[in-house]
Enzyme design. Structure first.
Site: not given
Length: 416
Positions: A113, A115, A120, A292, A294, A299
Protein backbone atom coordinates in the site's frame (compact mmCIF):
# COMPACT_ATOMS: atom_id res chain seq x y z
CA UNK A 1 16.30 1.93 20.25
CA UNK A 2 15.57 5.62 19.72
CA UNK A 3 13.73 6.87 16.67
CA UNK A 4 16.09 7.63 13.80
CA UNK A 5 15.87 11.29 12.75
CA UNK A 6 17.75 12.73 9.77
CA UNK A 7 18.15 16.38 8.69
CA UNK A 8 15.99 17.73 5.88
CA UNK A 9 17.31 20.36 3.48
CA UNK A 10 13.93 20.99 1.88
CA UNK A 11 10.41 19.68 2.44
CA UNK A 12 7.29 20.60 0.52
CA UNK A 13 3.65 19.64 1.04
CA UNK A 14 2.00 18.50 -2.19
CA UNK A 15 -1.80 18.66 -2.01
CA UNK A 16 -3.72 16.53 -4.50
CA UNK A 17 -2.67 15.39 -7.94
CA UNK A 18 -2.52 18.96 -9.28
CA UNK A 19 0.61 19.56 -7.18
CA UNK A 20 1.94 16.00 -6.92
CA UNK A 21 1.97 14.68 -10.50
CA UNK A 22 3.77 17.62 -12.20
CA UNK A 23 6.41 17.62 -9.46
CA UNK A 24 7.03 13.87 -9.77
CA UNK A 25 7.07 13.89 -13.57
CA UNK A 26 9.50 16.83 -13.60
CA UNK A 27 11.83 15.05 -11.17
CA UNK A 28 11.78 11.87 -13.29
CA UNK A 29 12.39 13.99 -16.38
CA UNK A 30 15.55 15.40 -14.76
CA UNK A 31 16.82 12.04 -13.45
CA UNK A 32 20.36 11.13 -14.45
CA UNK A 33 21.03 7.76 -12.79
CA UNK A 34 18.09 6.06 -11.07
CA UNK A 35 14.32 6.21 -10.57
CA UNK A 36 12.47 3.99 -8.06
CA UNK A 37 8.68 4.01 -7.96
CA UNK A 38 6.35 2.05 -5.65
CA UNK A 39 2.60 2.50 -5.82
CA UNK A 40 -0.53 0.68 -4.79
CA UNK A 41 -2.63 1.82 -7.77
CA UNK A 42 -1.47 2.53 -11.30
CA UNK A 43 -4.26 2.92 -13.84
CA UNK A 44 -4.00 3.29 -17.60
CA UNK A 45 -5.65 6.72 -17.60
CA UNK A 46 -4.13 10.11 -18.38
CA UNK A 47 -2.10 10.06 -15.15
CA UNK A 48 -0.88 6.50 -15.67
CA UNK A 49 0.16 7.28 -19.21
CA UNK A 50 1.86 10.43 -17.96
CA UNK A 51 3.96 8.32 -15.60
CA UNK A 52 4.53 5.86 -18.45
CA UNK A 53 5.93 8.63 -20.67
CA UNK A 54 8.18 9.96 -17.90
CA UNK A 55 9.60 6.52 -17.04
CA UNK A 56 10.02 5.55 -20.70
CA UNK A 57 11.88 8.76 -21.43
CA UNK A 58 14.18 8.24 -18.44
CA UNK A 59 14.95 4.65 -19.44
CA UNK A 60 15.66 5.63 -23.05
CA UNK A 61 18.33 8.10 -21.94
CA UNK A 62 20.06 5.46 -19.81
CA UNK A 63 18.51 5.94 -16.37
CA UNK A 64 18.01 2.75 -14.34
CA UNK A 65 14.26 2.57 -13.66
CA UNK A 66 12.28 0.22 -11.41
CA UNK A 67 8.49 0.34 -11.15
CA UNK A 68 6.77 -1.75 -8.45
CA UNK A 69 2.97 -2.03 -8.25
CA UNK A 70 0.56 -4.06 -6.16
CA UNK A 71 -1.17 -7.03 -7.74
CA UNK A 72 -4.53 -6.18 -6.16
CA UNK A 73 -4.43 -2.41 -6.63
CA UNK A 74 -3.06 -2.50 -10.20
CA UNK A 75 -4.46 -5.70 -11.74
CA UNK A 76 -5.23 -4.59 -15.31
CA UNK A 77 -2.04 -3.21 -16.86
CA UNK A 78 -2.05 -4.35 -20.49
CA UNK A 79 0.81 -5.44 -22.73
CA UNK A 80 0.73 -2.18 -24.68
CA UNK A 81 1.46 -0.39 -21.40
CA UNK A 82 4.06 -2.77 -19.95
CA UNK A 83 5.76 -3.85 -23.19
CA UNK A 84 7.38 -0.53 -24.18
CA UNK A 85 8.66 -0.05 -20.63
CA UNK A 86 10.31 -3.45 -20.30
CA UNK A 87 11.64 -3.24 -23.85
CA UNK A 88 13.36 0.04 -22.89
CA UNK A 89 14.95 -1.63 -19.86
CA UNK A 90 12.50 -0.65 -17.12
CA UNK A 91 12.25 -3.30 -14.41
CA UNK A 92 8.51 -3.73 -13.80
CA UNK A 93 7.57 -5.70 -10.67
CA UNK A 94 4.21 -6.81 -9.30
CA UNK A 95 3.70 -7.60 -5.64
CA UNK A 96 1.66 -10.76 -5.20
CA UNK A 97 0.17 -11.22 -8.68
CA UNK A 98 -2.77 -13.58 -8.42
CA UNK A 99 -5.23 -14.72 -11.10
CA UNK A 100 -8.89 -13.81 -10.75
CA UNK A 101 -11.31 -16.51 -9.68
CA UNK A 102 -14.76 -16.20 -11.24
CA UNK A 103 -13.86 -12.62 -12.08
CA UNK A 104 -13.04 -11.74 -8.47
CA UNK A 105 -9.72 -10.63 -6.99
CA UNK A 106 -9.04 -12.72 -3.90
CA UNK A 107 -5.61 -11.34 -2.92
CA UNK A 108 -7.21 -8.74 -0.65
CA UNK A 109 -5.02 -8.98 2.44
CA UNK A 110 -1.41 -7.86 3.06
CA UNK A 111 -1.24 -5.40 0.20
CA UNK A 112 1.73 -3.28 -0.89
CA UNK A 113 0.00 0.00 0.00
CA UNK A 114 3.05 2.29 0.01
CA UNK A 115 3.46 5.24 -2.37
CA UNK A 116 7.15 6.10 -2.80
CA UNK A 117 9.26 7.74 -5.50
CA UNK A 118 13.03 8.23 -5.20
CA UNK A 119 15.06 10.00 -7.89
CA UNK A 120 18.88 9.79 -8.05
CA UNK A 121 18.95 9.12 -4.28
CA UNK A 122 18.58 12.88 -3.84
CA UNK A 123 14.87 13.61 -3.99
CA UNK A 124 12.04 11.51 -2.54
CA UNK A 125 8.24 11.60 -2.51
CA UNK A 126 6.20 9.97 0.28
CA UNK A 127 2.44 10.10 0.73
CA UNK A 128 -0.96 8.67 -0.05
CA UNK A 129 -1.45 9.68 -3.69
CA UNK A 130 -1.74 6.90 -6.26
CA UNK A 131 -1.03 7.28 -9.97
CA UNK A 132 -4.61 7.59 -11.13
CA UNK A 133 -6.80 10.37 -12.51
CA UNK A 134 -9.18 10.24 -9.53
CA UNK A 135 -6.64 12.36 -7.65
CA UNK A 136 -7.37 15.31 -9.99
CA UNK A 137 -10.26 17.73 -9.45
CA UNK A 138 -11.47 17.40 -13.05
CA UNK A 139 -12.29 13.75 -12.34
CA UNK A 140 -15.54 15.00 -10.84
CA UNK A 141 -17.37 14.56 -7.52
CA UNK A 142 -15.39 11.40 -6.70
CA UNK A 143 -11.99 13.10 -7.04
CA UNK A 144 -9.95 12.42 -3.92
CA UNK A 145 -8.53 14.89 -1.41
CA UNK A 146 -5.00 13.74 -0.57
CA UNK A 147 -1.45 14.69 0.39
CA UNK A 148 2.20 13.83 -0.21
CA UNK A 149 5.56 15.41 0.52
CA UNK A 150 8.70 15.99 -1.50
CA UNK A 151 11.95 15.97 0.48
CA UNK A 152 15.65 16.56 -0.15
CA UNK A 153 18.56 16.09 2.22
CA UNK A 154 20.10 13.32 4.37
CA UNK A 155 16.67 11.78 5.13
CA UNK A 156 16.53 10.64 1.50
CA UNK A 157 19.34 8.19 2.28
CA UNK A 158 16.94 6.16 4.46
CA UNK A 159 14.10 6.31 1.94
CA UNK A 160 16.42 5.36 -0.93
CA UNK A 161 17.94 2.43 0.96
CA UNK A 162 14.46 1.16 1.73
CA UNK A 163 13.12 1.54 -1.83
CA UNK A 164 16.30 0.08 -3.34
CA UNK A 165 15.86 -3.10 -1.28
CA UNK A 166 12.49 -3.59 -2.94
CA UNK A 167 13.89 -2.82 -6.38
CA UNK A 168 16.69 -5.39 -6.01
CA UNK A 169 15.34 -8.22 -3.81
CA UNK A 170 17.76 -10.93 -2.73
CA UNK A 171 16.78 -14.63 -2.75
CA UNK A 172 16.21 -16.50 0.50
CA UNK A 173 15.52 -13.30 2.40
CA UNK A 174 12.24 -11.48 3.03
CA UNK A 175 11.73 -9.16 0.08
CA UNK A 176 10.33 -6.32 2.19
CA UNK A 177 13.09 -3.91 3.27
CA UNK A 178 13.79 -3.11 6.87
CA UNK A 179 13.54 0.56 7.76
CA UNK A 180 15.30 1.83 10.89
CA UNK A 181 13.39 0.47 13.87
CA UNK A 182 11.47 3.25 15.61
CA UNK A 183 10.69 2.75 19.28
CA UNK A 184 11.28 6.12 20.91
CA UNK A 185 10.01 9.67 20.62
CA UNK A 186 13.31 11.45 21.12
CA UNK A 187 13.30 14.98 19.80
CA UNK A 188 15.84 15.91 17.13
CA UNK A 189 18.69 18.32 17.72
CA UNK A 190 17.14 21.76 18.19
CA UNK A 191 20.09 23.37 16.38
CA UNK A 192 18.65 22.08 13.08
CA UNK A 193 15.22 23.46 12.13
CA UNK A 194 14.02 20.57 9.97
CA UNK A 195 14.18 16.83 10.66
CA UNK A 196 12.34 13.76 9.46
CA UNK A 197 12.09 10.06 10.25
CA UNK A 198 11.06 7.42 7.70
CA UNK A 199 8.99 4.66 9.31
CA UNK A 200 7.53 1.59 7.65
CA UNK A 201 5.07 -1.13 8.62
CA UNK A 202 5.35 -4.78 7.58
CA UNK A 203 4.09 -8.13 8.88
CA UNK A 204 7.35 -9.36 10.39
CA UNK A 205 9.82 -6.83 11.78
CA UNK A 206 7.83 -3.59 12.01
CA UNK A 207 4.25 -4.58 12.74
CA UNK A 208 3.35 -1.61 14.96
CA UNK A 209 5.99 1.02 14.18
CA UNK A 210 3.68 3.56 12.52
CA UNK A 211 0.94 3.15 15.10
CA UNK A 212 3.55 3.52 17.85
CA UNK A 213 4.72 6.87 16.48
CA UNK A 214 1.14 8.14 16.36
CA UNK A 215 0.55 7.06 19.95
CA UNK A 216 3.77 8.62 21.21
CA UNK A 217 2.91 11.94 19.57
CA UNK A 218 -0.65 11.86 20.93
CA UNK A 219 0.56 11.17 24.46
CA UNK A 220 3.24 13.88 24.21
CA UNK A 221 0.89 16.57 22.85
CA UNK A 222 0.35 19.53 25.14
CA UNK A 223 -1.92 21.91 23.20
CA UNK A 224 -3.27 20.61 19.90
CA UNK A 225 -3.76 17.51 17.76
CA UNK A 226 -5.25 17.41 14.27
CA UNK A 227 -5.71 14.05 12.54
CA UNK A 228 -7.08 13.85 8.99
CA UNK A 229 -7.51 10.25 7.97
CA UNK A 230 -9.57 8.60 5.26
CA UNK A 231 -10.31 5.28 6.92
CA UNK A 232 -10.58 5.79 10.67
CA UNK A 233 -11.11 2.65 12.70
CA UNK A 234 -7.98 2.48 14.87
CA UNK A 235 -7.00 0.10 17.62
CA UNK A 236 -8.40 0.49 21.10
CA UNK A 237 -5.13 1.82 22.53
CA UNK A 238 -4.91 4.66 20.00
CA UNK A 239 -8.55 5.54 20.62
CA UNK A 240 -7.89 5.62 24.34
CA UNK A 241 -4.87 7.89 23.81
CA UNK A 242 -7.02 10.34 21.80
CA UNK A 243 -9.67 10.34 24.51
CA UNK A 244 -7.11 10.87 27.27
CA UNK A 245 -5.43 13.72 25.35
CA UNK A 246 -8.77 15.53 25.06
CA UNK A 247 -9.52 14.96 28.75
CA UNK A 248 -6.21 16.52 29.82
CA UNK A 249 -7.01 19.68 27.86
CA UNK A 250 -5.44 19.07 24.45
CA UNK A 251 -7.54 20.41 21.57
CA UNK A 252 -8.11 17.20 19.59
CA UNK A 253 -9.61 17.56 16.11
CA UNK A 254 -10.46 14.73 13.73
CA UNK A 255 -11.17 15.27 10.02
CA UNK A 256 -12.90 12.16 8.66
CA UNK A 257 -14.88 11.16 5.59
CA UNK A 258 -18.29 12.68 5.01
CA UNK A 259 -18.57 11.64 1.36
CA UNK A 260 -16.63 8.37 1.36
CA UNK A 261 -15.72 6.36 -1.71
CA UNK A 262 -16.52 3.30 0.43
CA UNK A 263 -19.68 3.87 2.56
CA UNK A 264 -18.60 1.24 5.10
CA UNK A 265 -15.70 3.50 6.07
CA UNK A 266 -18.09 6.21 7.24
CA UNK A 267 -20.31 3.72 9.06
CA UNK A 268 -17.35 2.18 10.90
CA UNK A 269 -15.98 5.56 12.01
CA UNK A 270 -19.37 6.74 13.24
CA UNK A 271 -19.61 3.82 15.64
CA UNK A 272 -16.70 5.43 17.51
CA UNK A 273 -18.09 8.98 17.59
CA UNK A 274 -19.91 8.80 20.92
CA UNK A 275 -16.83 7.48 22.71
CA UNK A 276 -14.71 10.35 21.39
CA UNK A 277 -17.26 13.17 21.54
CA UNK A 278 -18.01 12.53 25.22
CA UNK A 279 -14.31 13.08 25.96
CA UNK A 280 -14.27 16.43 24.15
CA UNK A 281 -12.80 15.38 20.79
CA UNK A 282 -13.97 17.63 17.94
CA UNK A 283 -15.01 15.67 14.84
CA UNK A 284 -15.48 17.17 11.37
CA UNK A 285 -16.67 15.26 8.30
CA UNK A 286 -15.16 16.41 5.00
CA UNK A 287 -18.09 16.63 2.58
CA UNK A 288 -16.63 18.22 -0.56
CA UNK A 289 -15.43 14.92 -2.06
CA UNK A 290 -13.90 11.64 -0.80
CA UNK A 291 -11.09 12.18 1.69
CA UNK A 292 -8.08 9.99 0.95
CA UNK A 293 -5.43 11.77 3.05
CA UNK A 294 -3.41 10.26 5.89
CA UNK A 295 -1.89 13.24 7.71
CA UNK A 296 -1.65 14.53 11.27
CA UNK A 297 0.06 17.19 13.37
CA UNK A 298 0.75 17.82 17.04
CA UNK A 299 1.54 21.15 18.71
CA UNK A 300 4.00 23.33 16.78
CA UNK A 301 6.60 20.95 15.28
CA UNK A 302 5.46 17.33 14.83
CA UNK A 303 3.54 16.13 11.77
CA UNK A 304 3.23 13.09 9.53
CA UNK A 305 2.30 12.36 5.91
CA UNK A 306 2.15 8.87 4.47
CA UNK A 307 0.19 5.93 3.14
CA UNK A 308 -1.10 4.48 6.42
CA UNK A 309 -4.75 4.81 7.29
CA UNK A 310 -5.81 4.37 10.90
CA UNK A 311 -7.81 1.20 10.29
CA UNK A 312 -7.21 -2.54 10.76
CA UNK A 313 -5.95 -3.07 7.20
CA UNK A 314 -3.22 -0.43 7.42
CA UNK A 315 -2.31 -1.01 11.07
CA UNK A 316 -2.33 -4.82 11.03
CA UNK A 317 -2.01 -6.15 7.45
CA UNK A 318 -0.80 -3.79 4.70
CA UNK A 319 2.76 -2.73 3.91
CA UNK A 320 2.87 1.00 4.64
CA UNK A 321 5.30 3.92 4.87
CA UNK A 322 5.00 7.32 6.59
CA UNK A 323 7.34 10.24 6.94
CA UNK A 324 7.34 11.77 10.43
CA UNK A 325 8.44 15.39 10.37
CA UNK A 326 9.82 17.77 13.00
CA UNK A 327 9.59 21.18 11.35
CA UNK A 328 7.72 24.23 12.61
CA UNK A 329 7.22 25.80 9.18
CA UNK A 330 5.84 22.60 7.68
CA UNK A 331 3.63 22.00 10.71
CA UNK A 332 2.16 25.50 10.37
CA UNK A 333 1.54 25.12 6.64
CA UNK A 334 -0.20 21.76 7.10
CA UNK A 335 -2.32 23.26 9.90
CA UNK A 336 -3.40 26.10 7.60
CA UNK A 337 -4.43 23.68 4.86
CA UNK A 338 -6.39 21.48 7.27
CA UNK A 339 -8.07 24.48 8.90
CA UNK A 340 -9.14 25.57 5.42
CA UNK A 341 -10.86 22.21 4.94
CA UNK A 342 -12.61 22.55 8.29
CA UNK A 343 -13.82 26.08 7.62
CA UNK A 344 -14.97 25.63 4.03
CA UNK A 345 -15.72 21.96 3.33
CA UNK A 346 -16.50 20.16 6.59
CA UNK A 347 -19.57 19.51 8.66
CA UNK A 348 -19.07 19.65 12.42
CA UNK A 349 -20.40 16.53 14.16
CA UNK A 350 -22.49 17.53 17.17
CA UNK A 351 -23.04 15.75 20.44
CA UNK A 352 -24.24 12.12 20.21
CA UNK A 353 -27.97 11.49 20.14
CA UNK A 354 -29.79 10.71 23.37
CA UNK A 355 -32.10 7.91 24.44
CA UNK A 356 -32.29 4.42 23.00
CA UNK A 357 -30.15 5.33 19.96
CA UNK A 358 -27.30 6.34 22.22
CA UNK A 359 -27.65 3.16 24.27
CA UNK A 360 -27.62 1.08 21.07
CA UNK A 361 -24.45 2.79 19.88
CA UNK A 362 -22.78 2.39 23.27
CA UNK A 363 -23.54 -1.32 23.25
CA UNK A 364 -22.19 -1.66 19.73
CA UNK A 365 -19.11 0.34 20.73
CA UNK A 366 -18.30 -2.20 23.46
CA UNK A 367 -18.27 -4.95 20.83
CA UNK A 368 -16.18 -2.78 18.50
CA UNK A 369 -13.57 -2.08 21.18
CA UNK A 370 -13.18 -5.78 21.92
CA UNK A 371 -12.76 -6.39 18.19
CA UNK A 372 -10.13 -3.66 17.90
CA UNK A 373 -8.20 -5.02 20.86
CA UNK A 374 -7.93 -8.45 19.30
CA UNK A 375 -7.74 -7.74 15.57
CA UNK A 376 -3.91 -7.68 15.34
CA UNK A 377 -3.83 -11.23 16.68
CA UNK A 378 -6.75 -12.36 14.53
CA UNK A 379 -5.06 -10.88 11.44
CA UNK A 380 -2.55 -13.71 11.61
CA UNK A 381 -5.35 -16.16 10.90
CA UNK A 382 -6.41 -14.42 7.68
CA UNK A 383 -5.18 -15.81 4.34
CA UNK A 384 -1.41 -15.67 4.65
CA UNK A 385 0.10 -16.86 1.40
CA UNK A 386 3.84 -16.43 1.02
CA UNK A 387 4.69 -12.91 -0.19
CA UNK A 388 5.81 -12.86 -3.80
CA UNK A 389 7.46 -10.23 -5.96
CA UNK A 390 7.27 -10.93 -9.69
CA UNK A 391 9.15 -9.30 -12.55
CA UNK A 392 7.16 -8.68 -15.74
CA UNK A 393 8.62 -9.76 -19.10
CA UNK A 394 8.43 -7.63 -22.26
CA UNK A 395 5.31 -9.60 -23.24
CA UNK A 396 3.56 -8.48 -20.07
CA UNK A 397 3.71 -11.90 -18.41
CA UNK A 398 4.60 -11.99 -14.72
CA UNK A 399 7.50 -14.26 -13.79
CA UNK A 400 8.11 -14.94 -10.12
CA UNK A 401 11.54 -13.89 -8.90
CA UNK A 402 11.15 -14.03 -5.13
CA UNK A 403 8.95 -16.16 -2.88
CA UNK A 404 9.69 -16.20 0.81
CA UNK A 405 8.53 -18.10 3.87
CA UNK A 406 9.76 -17.99 7.42
CA UNK A 407 11.60 -21.32 7.19
CA UNK A 408 13.90 -19.84 4.56
CA UNK A 409 15.11 -17.07 6.86
CA UNK A 410 18.51 -17.50 8.39
CA UNK A 411 18.81 -17.73 12.21
CA UNK A 412 19.83 -14.11 12.58
CA UNK A 413 16.72 -12.94 10.75
CA UNK A 414 14.47 -15.21 12.81
CA UNK A 415 15.78 -13.53 15.95
CA UNK A 416 15.13 -10.03 14.55
Amino acid sequence: MKQSWKPVDHIELLENGEAFFPCVFEAIGQAQREVLVETFILFMDKVGWGLHAALLGAAQRGVKVTLTVDGFGSPDLHDDFIGPLTAAGVRVQVFDPQPRMLGMRLNVFRRLHRKLVVVDAQKAFVGGINFSADHLADFGPQAKQDYAVMVRGPIVEDIHRFALATATPKPRRPWWPRAPKAQGMNRPDASMPSWASFVSRDNRHHQTDIERQYRLAIRAAKRELIVANAYFFPGYRLLRDLRNAARRGVKVTLILQGEPDMPIAKLAARILYSYLLRAGVSIHEYCERPLHGKVALADDHWSTVGSSNLDPLSLSLNLEANLFIWDQRFNQHLRERLQYLIQHHCQHVKEPEAGHQLMWRMGLSVLVFHFLRRFPKWAGWLPNHHPALAAVTPTGQATEVTRVNEAQLDPEQRRA
